[in-house]
Design an enzyme around this catalytic site. Structure first.
Site, PDB file in Angstrom:
ATOM      1  N   ASN A   9     -27.473  21.950  -6.346  1.00  0.00           N
ATOM      2  CA  ASN A   9     -26.717  21.080  -5.447  1.00  0.00           C
ATOM      3  C   ASN A   9     -27.686  20.594  -4.377  1.00  0.00           C
ATOM      4  OD1 ASN A   9     -24.985  19.936  -3.594  1.00  0.00           O
ATOM      5  ND2 ASN A   9     -23.921  21.845  -3.059  1.00  0.00           N
ATOM      6  N   TRP A  10     -28.088  19.340  -4.481  1.00  0.00           N
ATOM      7  CA  TRP A  10     -29.107  18.829  -3.554  1.00  0.00           C
ATOM      8  C   TRP A  10     -28.535  18.532  -2.170  1.00  0.00           C
ATOM      9  CZ3 TRP A  10     -32.422  14.737  -6.713  1.00  0.00           C
ATOM     10  CH2 TRP A  10     -32.981  15.389  -7.815  1.00  0.00           C
ATOM     11  N   LYS A  11     -27.226  18.529  -2.059  1.00  0.00           N
ATOM     12  CA  LYS A  11     -26.575  18.205  -0.772  1.00  0.00           C
ATOM     13  C   LYS A  11     -27.119  16.863  -0.242  1.00  0.00           C
ATOM     14  CE  LYS A  11     -25.625  23.054  -0.124  1.00  0.00           C
ATOM     15  NZ  LYS A  11     -25.425  24.184   0.764  1.00  0.00           N
ATOM     16  N   HIS A  94     -16.412  22.526  -2.590  1.00  0.00           N
ATOM     17  CA  HIS A  94     -17.520  23.197  -1.904  1.00  0.00           C
ATOM     18  C   HIS A  94     -17.105  23.555  -0.477  1.00  0.00           C
ATOM     19  CE1 HIS A  94     -21.379  23.976  -0.058  1.00  0.00           C
ATOM     20  NE2 HIS A  94     -21.829  24.204  -1.281  1.00  0.00           N
ATOM     21  N   GLU A  96     -18.592  23.356   2.245  1.00  0.00           N
ATOM     22  CA  GLU A  96     -18.926  22.341   3.257  1.00  0.00           C
ATOM     23  C   GLU A  96     -17.890  21.225   3.260  1.00  0.00           C
ATOM     24  OE1 GLU A  96     -23.009  21.839   1.993  1.00  0.00           O
ATOM     25  OE2 GLU A  96     -23.395  23.868   2.695  1.00  0.00           O
ATOM     26  N   GLU A 166     -18.924  31.368  -3.974  1.00  0.00           N
ATOM     27  CA  GLU A 166     -19.938  31.202  -2.931  1.00  0.00           C
ATOM     28  C   GLU A 166     -19.401  31.737  -1.615  1.00  0.00           C
ATOM     29  OE1 GLU A 166     -22.774  27.755  -3.979  1.00  0.00           O
ATOM     30  OE2 GLU A 166     -21.016  26.877  -3.056  1.00  0.00           O
ATOM     31  N   GLY A 172     -26.958  29.066   2.725  1.00  0.00           N
ATOM     32  CA  GLY A 172     -27.996  28.511   3.594  1.00  0.00           C
ATOM     33  C   GLY A 172     -28.420  29.451   4.706  1.00  0.00           C
ATOM     34  N   SER A 212     -27.679  31.291  -1.002  1.00  0.00           N
ATOM     35  CA  SER A 212     -29.049  31.772  -0.836  1.00  0.00           C
ATOM     36  C   SER A 212     -29.644  32.380  -2.107  1.00  0.00           C
ATOM     37  CB  SER A 212     -29.131  32.764   0.333  1.00  0.00           C
ATOM     38  OG  SER A 212     -28.771  32.119   1.548  1.00  0.00           O
ATOM     39  N   GLY A 233     -28.466  25.804  -3.731  1.00  0.00           N
ATOM     40  CA  GLY A 233     -28.625  24.728  -2.760  1.00  0.00           C
ATOM     41  C   GLY A 233     -30.090  24.561  -2.400  1.00  0.00           C
ATOM     42  N   GLY A 234     -30.487  25.176  -1.288  1.00  0.00           N
ATOM     43  CA  GLY A 234     -31.845  25.014  -0.749  1.00  0.00           C
ATOM     44  C   GLY A 234     -32.949  25.165  -1.787  1.00  0.00           C
TER      45      GLY A 234
HETATM   46  P1  PGA Z   1     -27.813  27.659  -0.649  1.00  0.00           P
HETATM   47  O1  PGA Z   1     -26.533  26.744  -0.967  1.00  0.00           O
HETATM   48  O2  PGA Z   1     -28.414  28.061  -1.984  1.00  0.00           O
HETATM   49  O3  PGA Z   1     -28.715  26.800   0.165  1.00  0.00           O
HETATM   50  O4  PGA Z   1     -27.309  28.861   0.109  1.00  0.00           O
HETATM   51  C1  PGA Z   1     -25.671  27.037  -2.028  1.00  0.00           C
HETATM   52  C2  PGA Z   1     -24.544  26.049  -2.076  1.00  0.00           C
HETATM   53  O5  PGA Z   1     -24.055  25.641  -0.999  1.00  0.00           O
HETATM   54  O6  PGA Z   1     -24.101  25.629  -3.158  1.00  0.00           O
END
Ligand code: PGA
Length: 250
Positions: A9-11, A94, A96, A166, A172, A212, A233-234
């Site tokens: 997930n590149w956000k 998600h 977010e 998650e 993050g 993470s 994500g990251g």
């Molecule tokens: P993260 O994000 O790996 O940066 O913690 C995961 C996600 O939000 O899907």
């Protein structure tokens, strides 16, 4: 046997031209991965990435989608718009989107049903906040999210749903749930799918862990009985890290 499924997930990262360059490198680096893989660039990069991943072992995903098919929904993106770019999967629910943009279980449910009706695969995200965990509410939160999110989704359509657990406090932040803690929640989600659908549906359900995930913790997470993949994500923004994660079960 469930297949491992690693999604990136590149956000809100990478312009269309940065995304093109990164996707080209990914296609090359990931060509020998045995896991199923998906990347979800931002909307503005879908077109450029689409032409690069077409015909490869990488599925193209979107990070969100409208709950409506078309019309006066300023700023929204419809399922048809995604399908037209060969997007095959969409991340919905998600944390977010839930927390920053106020998406409710009901809205997420509408999106899930619409995506499935259009033939899109869904990565459906669930997970508790730190306050909820500390209050001992993990199971009740997850039960509500799963039950409401999948309301009206029949067992046939459920085959096109992946659940991503998650824990919000792990996203993050560099904090991961211990593999055992995560696996306990995954087992609970699986039992819930059995209760809501069937033993078959429960056995088949691919449940990713997210929060993470990094090259140095992915193996012990995926070694757990009920963790079938990762939503990253990251670490999905770094070629070496995503490669190490995607190939960790090769
Ligand atoms: P993260 O994000 O790996 O940066 O913690 C995961 C996600 O939000 O899907």
């Amino acid at each position: 046997m469930r297949e491992y499924y690693i999604a990136g997930n590149w956000k809100m990262n990478n312009t269309a031209s940065q995304a093109r360059e990164f996707a080209e490198a990914l296609v090359d680096e990931l060509k020998d991965a045995s896991a199923k893989m998906m990347i979800a660039p931002p909307f503005t990069a879908l077109e450029s990435v689409s032409s690069i991943v077409r015909g490869t072992n990488i599925v193209l995903g979107a990070q969100n989608m409208s709950h409506k098919e078309y019309g006066a929904y300023t700023g929204d993106i419809s399922p048809e718009m995604l399908l037209d770019l060969d997007v095959a999967a969409v991340i919905l629910g998600h944390s977010e989107r839930r927390i920053v943009f106020g998406e409710t279980d009901e809205l997420i449910n509408e999106k899930i049903k619409l995506a499935l009706s259009k033939g899109l695969e869904v990565v459906f995200c669930i997970g508790e906040t730190l306050d909820e965990r500390e209050a001992g509410k993990v199971e009740s939160v997850v039960r509500t999210q799963v039950t409401k999110g999948l309301s009206g989704v029949d067992e046939g359509s459920l085959k096109h749903v992946t659940i991503a657990y998650e824990p919000v406090w792990a996203i993050g932040t560099g904090r991961t749930a211990t593999p055992e803690d995560a696996n306990n929640v995954h087992q609970f989600v699986r039992s819930l799918i059995k209760e809501l659908y069937s033993a078959d549906a429960s056995d088949r359900m691919v449940i990713q862990y997210g929060g993470s995930v990094k090259p140095d913790n992915v193996k012990e997470l995926l070694d757990q009985s009920d963790i079938d993949g990762a939503l990253v994500g990251g670490a999905s923004l770094d070629l070496e890290s995503f490669r190490a994660i995607a190939l960790c079960k090769n």
